[in-house]
Every structure is written in structure tokens, then in C-alpha cells.
Design a protein around this motif. Structure first.
Motif, PDB file in Angstrom:
ATOM      1  N   LYS A  18       4.365 -14.487   1.111  1.00 50.31           N
ATOM      2  CA  LYS A  18       3.858 -14.199   2.451  1.00 50.31           C
ATOM      3  C   LYS A  18       4.680 -14.918   3.515  1.00 50.31           C
ATOM      4  O   LYS A  18       4.846 -14.411   4.618  1.00 50.31           O
ATOM      5  CB  LYS A  18       2.390 -14.598   2.557  1.00 50.31           C
ATOM      6  CG  LYS A  18       1.487 -13.668   1.795  1.00 50.31           C
ATOM      7  CD  LYS A  18       0.041 -14.090   1.907  1.00 50.31           C
ATOM      8  CE  LYS A  18      -0.826 -13.177   1.071  1.00 50.31           C
ATOM      9  NZ  LYS A  18      -2.235 -13.527   1.169  1.00 50.31           N
ATOM     10  N   GLU A  29      10.311  -5.040  12.856  1.00 55.55           N
ATOM     11  CA  GLU A  29       9.150  -4.457  12.192  1.00 55.55           C
ATOM     12  C   GLU A  29       9.596  -3.673  10.966  1.00 55.55           C
ATOM     13  O   GLU A  29      10.719  -3.161  10.907  1.00 55.55           O
ATOM     14  CB  GLU A  29       8.410  -3.531  13.145  1.00 55.55           C
ATOM     15  CG  GLU A  29       7.682  -4.247  14.243  1.00 55.55           C
ATOM     16  CD  GLU A  29       6.761  -3.316  15.013  1.00 55.55           C
ATOM     17  OE1 GLU A  29       6.425  -2.245  14.478  1.00 55.55           O
ATOM     18  OE2 GLU A  29       6.414  -3.659  16.137  1.00 55.55           O
ATOM     19  N   ARG A  35       5.191   0.051   5.624  1.00 59.60           N
ATOM     20  CA  ARG A  35       3.877  -0.453   6.037  1.00 59.60           C
ATOM     21  C   ARG A  35       2.757   0.318   5.349  1.00 59.60           C
ATOM     22  O   ARG A  35       1.741  -0.258   4.971  1.00 59.60           O
ATOM     23  CB  ARG A  35       3.725  -0.359   7.551  1.00 59.60           C
ATOM     24  CG  ARG A  35       4.482  -1.444   8.282  1.00 59.60           C
ATOM     25  CD  ARG A  35       4.060  -1.493   9.726  1.00 59.60           C
ATOM     26  NE  ARG A  35       4.211  -0.187  10.367  1.00 59.60           N
ATOM     27  CZ  ARG A  35       4.984   0.056  11.397  1.00 59.60           C
ATOM     28  NH1 ARG A  35       5.672  -0.900  11.943  1.00 59.60           N
ATOM     29  NH2 ARG A  35       5.060   1.264  11.901  1.00 59.60           N
ATOM     30  N   ALA A  36       2.931   1.636   5.194  1.00 62.11           N
ATOM     31  CA  ALA A  36       1.905   2.445   4.529  1.00 62.11           C
ATOM     32  C   ALA A  36       1.755   2.054   3.064  1.00 62.11           C
ATOM     33  O   ALA A  36       0.637   1.965   2.548  1.00 62.11           O
ATOM     34  CB  ALA A  36       2.244   3.924   4.657  1.00 62.11           C
ATOM     35  N   ILE A  38       2.493  -0.893   1.726  1.00 70.35           N
ATOM     36  CA  ILE A  38       1.900  -2.228   1.670  1.00 70.35           C
ATOM     37  C   ILE A  38       0.404  -2.160   1.953  1.00 70.35           C
ATOM     38  O   ILE A  38      -0.390  -2.852   1.318  1.00 70.35           O
ATOM     39  CB  ILE A  38       2.624  -3.167   2.649  1.00 70.35           C
ATOM     40  CG1 ILE A  38       4.038  -3.442   2.134  1.00 70.35           C
ATOM     41  CG2 ILE A  38       1.861  -4.472   2.830  1.00 70.35           C
ATOM     42  CD1 ILE A  38       4.922  -4.164   3.109  1.00 70.35           C
ATOM     43  N   ALA A  39       0.005  -1.296   2.883  1.00 67.52           N
ATOM     44  CA  ALA A  39      -1.413  -1.172   3.209  1.00 67.52           C
ATOM     45  C   ALA A  39      -2.216  -0.607   2.043  1.00 67.52           C
ATOM     46  O   ALA A  39      -3.404  -0.902   1.908  1.00 67.52           O
ATOM     47  CB  ALA A  39      -1.585  -0.292   4.437  1.00 67.52           C
ATOM     48  N   LEU A  40      -1.584   0.182   1.190  1.00 63.82           N
ATOM     49  CA  LEU A  40      -2.301   0.784   0.063  1.00 63.82           C
ATOM     50  C   LEU A  40      -2.278  -0.075  -1.203  1.00 63.82           C
ATOM     51  O   LEU A  40      -2.949   0.251  -2.177  1.00 63.82           O
ATOM     52  CB  LEU A  40      -1.712   2.157  -0.249  1.00 63.82           C
ATOM     53  CG  LEU A  40      -1.963   3.223   0.810  1.00 63.82           C
ATOM     54  CD1 LEU A  40      -1.236   4.508   0.439  1.00 63.82           C
ATOM     55  CD2 LEU A  40      -3.444   3.471   0.979  1.00 63.82           C
ATOM     56  N   ALA A  42      -3.413  -3.255  -1.680  1.00 66.94           N
ATOM     57  CA  ALA A  42      -4.665  -3.984  -1.913  1.00 66.94           C
ATOM     58  C   ALA A  42      -5.765  -3.074  -2.444  1.00 66.94           C
ATOM     59  O   ALA A  42      -6.428  -3.430  -3.428  1.00 66.94           O
ATOM     60  CB  ALA A  42      -5.101  -4.702  -0.645  1.00 66.94           C
TER      61      ALA A  42
END
Length: 102
Positions: A18, A29, A35-36, A38-40, A42
Motif C-alpha cells: 500500500k 492517476e 482502477r476498475a 483494483i476495485a473488484l 476486494a
């Protein structure tokens, strides 16, 4: 052997990963696709852990109350209920099923 050395090692590795992201990227960024993904990660990990916990010994001992509650959560979220209401509803449904089956 206790699990604490493994817990400490995973926590340290998680902290290092992290911390490495902002240190390496700086002010840039991530691309939207990254980002999509990484968001999925978890929710996918949580789904895998729940499945392993529910599928005790090859699905031979599935708890009907737990399975009902796990089915109720996405259905209640589909109706756009707030998360506390979803958790309370799933817990109440699991308690009802448990009371009916015992």
C-alpha cells in the motif's frame, strides 16, 4: 505452531504494498481499467472466502440458515436498502430459518 508470524508477515507485506503505490506513482492517476480491476479485487476475495467457509467439506454440511442469509444480501441490496438494513434483514432471515429448521 501459532499463526501469528504469518499474520504479522501478511500485515507487513500489505503495508509495504500500500505504501509502494503512492511512492511509485506520485501524483499520477491509474488508468480507469486498472482502477476498475483494483476495485473488484476486494469483493472477489470476500466472495471466495465466504464460499470456502460455506462449502465446508465439499458442500456436505451446508447450513440452510447461512445460505438463506447469503442469498438475501444481494437481493436486499438490489432494492437499494442501506447496508445496516441489509445486515439486519439477512440476520433476521437467518434467525427465522434457523428457528424453523431446528
Amino acid at each position: 505452531m501459532t499463526p501469528w508470524p504469518a499474520v504479522v508477515a501478511v500485515a507487513a507485506l500489505s503495508f509495504a504494498l500500500k505504501a509502494a503505490g503512492p511512492a511509485l506513482l506520485g501524483e499520477r492517476e491509474l488508468p480507469p481499467r486498472a482502477r476498475a480491476v483494483i476495485a473488484l479485487m476486494a469483493p472477489a476475495l470476500l466472495a471466495g472466502l465466504v464460499t470456502v467457509e460455506v462449502a465446508d467439506e465439499g458442500w456436505r454440511t451446508v447450513d440452510p440458515a447461512l445460505l438463506t442469509a447469503l442469498t438475501a444480501v444481494p437481493l436486499l441490496r438490489w432494492f437499494r436498502l442501506p447496508m445496516p438494513a441489509v445486515l439486519f434483514g439477512a440476520a433476521a432471515l437467518a434467525a427465522a430459518v434457523r428457528a424453523l429448521t431446528t
